[in-house]
Motif scaffolding. Structure first.
Motif, PDB file in Angstrom:
ATOM      1  N   PRO A   1     -14.899  20.359  24.895  1.00 28.35           N
ATOM      2  CA  PRO A   1     -14.463  19.460  23.820  1.00 28.35           C
ATOM      3  C   PRO A   1     -15.487  19.422  22.679  1.00 28.35           C
ATOM      4  O   PRO A   1     -16.698  19.371  22.898  1.00 28.35           O
ATOM      5  N   GLU A   2     -14.986  19.463  21.433  1.00 31.96           N
ATOM      6  CA  GLU A   2     -15.884  19.456  20.274  1.00 31.96           C
ATOM      7  C   GLU A   2     -16.675  18.155  20.187  1.00 31.96           C
ATOM      8  O   GLU A   2     -17.856  18.154  19.817  1.00 31.96           O
ATOM      9  N   LEU A   3     -16.016  17.041  20.520  1.00 26.98           N
ATOM     10  CA  LEU A   3     -16.719  15.756  20.466  1.00 26.98           C
ATOM     11  C   LEU A   3     -17.882  15.728  21.440  1.00 26.98           C
ATOM     12  O   LEU A   3     -18.968  15.210  21.125  1.00 26.98           O
ATOM     13  N   ALA A   4     -17.671  16.316  22.634  1.00 24.45           N
ATOM     14  CA  ALA A   4     -18.753  16.350  23.622  1.00 24.45           C
ATOM     15  C   ALA A   4     -19.895  17.237  23.152  1.00 24.45           C
ATOM     16  O   ALA A   4     -21.070  16.949  23.404  1.00 24.45           O
ATOM     17  N   GLN A   5     -19.575  18.333  22.441  1.00 28.62           N
ATOM     18  CA  GLN A   5     -20.631  19.201  21.910  1.00 28.62           C
ATOM     19  C   GLN A   5     -21.441  18.485  20.834  1.00 28.62           C
ATOM     20  O   GLN A   5     -22.670  18.588  20.797  1.00 28.62           O
ATOM     21  N   GLU A   6     -20.750  17.735  19.958  1.00 29.33           N
ATOM     22  CA  GLU A   6     -21.459  17.026  18.891  1.00 29.33           C
ATOM     23  C   GLU A   6     -22.347  15.927  19.449  1.00 29.33           C
ATOM     24  O   GLU A   6     -23.436  15.680  18.928  1.00 29.33           O
ATOM     25  N   MET A   7     -21.887  15.258  20.510  1.00 29.84           N
ATOM     26  CA  MET A   7     -22.653  14.164  21.091  1.00 29.84           C
ATOM     27  C   MET A   7     -23.633  14.635  22.160  1.00 29.84           C
ATOM     28  O   MET A   7     -24.422  13.836  22.678  1.00 29.84           O
TER      29      MET A   7
END
Length: 234
Positions: free
Chosen positions: A161-167
């Protein structure tokens, strides 16, 4: 011829003694003068200009304050509203279900008893015949083939998930799902470090194909299977 003095009446003979006595007297007088202390007279002055006569002193009066009690709430009379009801009363007829001599006795053999099979759930490690993943029908070790096909399915459908990568969220999601007795995928349970990773794990497992159900004593049963999915940032 010079006259001779009487040695007993010679005044110069005792001059030293008189000198010492006089010196002592002078020293005593000087010491007394230096050590003499004098005090100012003590005058007791009454600073009060007017003296209050004790006969006119009165005690302060005691004032008692009485609190006014709150007014009592008014009690309103209960109004009874009379409504005229002209609608007719509908009486419900109750039919007695008691058995009497005219009641027909039903033969129990006329009823068909349908026995519902008890739902059996078996875990993966104790199932006699494991579910067969599509493509493992001819495999000798169907358990090993099932695990291998599961790993291929996860790698094929894995998407970080992109959100998990950003966070910067990573970790392992423990999952467990049910393979129903018709081969479909049932309820999926998950537990992971973040909701984003849990949703991705559910999405991957929900894409599993329909399988050949597992069997216990020759009957198709539900089988639970657990597998962890690890999310790791490079």
């Amino acid at each position: 011829m010079r006259p001779k003095k009487n040695p007993q009446k010679d005044l110069n003979k005792k001059s030293g003694t008189f000198f010492v006595i006089g010196l002592l007297l002078i020293l005593a007088m000087v010491y007394t003068a230096l050590e003499w202390k004098s005090f100012d007279p003590i005058n007791q002055i009454d600073v009060a200009l007017n003296k209050v006569d004790d006969s006119i002193i009165e005690d302060a009066p005691i004032i008692e304050l009485k609190a006014t009690p709150p007014p009592k709430p008014k009690v309103l009379p209960i109004e009874i509203e009379i409504i005229e009801d002209d609608e007719p009363i509908i009486e419900t007829e109750v039919i007695a279900s008691e058995v009497d001599t005219d009641t027909e006795i039903v033969d129990p053999s006329n009823f068909e008893v349908i026995e519902e099979p008890e739902e059996v759930k078996v875990i993966w490690t104790t199932i006699e015949e494991v579910p067969i993943f599509p493509g493992c029908e001819s495999a000798e070790d169907k358990r090993a083939c099932f695990n291998e096909m599961m790993q291929k399915h996860i790698r094929k459908n894995f998407r970080y998930p992109e959100l998990a990568q950003e966070m910067g969220i990573q970790g392992r999601v423990n999952t467990q799902f049910m393979i129903n007795n018709d081969g479909t995928i049932g309820a999926i349970q998950k537990r992971g470090p973040h909701d984003v990773l849990e949703k991705e794990a559910v999405r991957i497992l929900s894409k599993l194909p329909k399988m050949t159900p597992g069997k216990q004593r020759g009957s198709a049963v539900k089988v639970s299977f657990a597998i962890p999915i690890t999310f790791k940032l490079e």
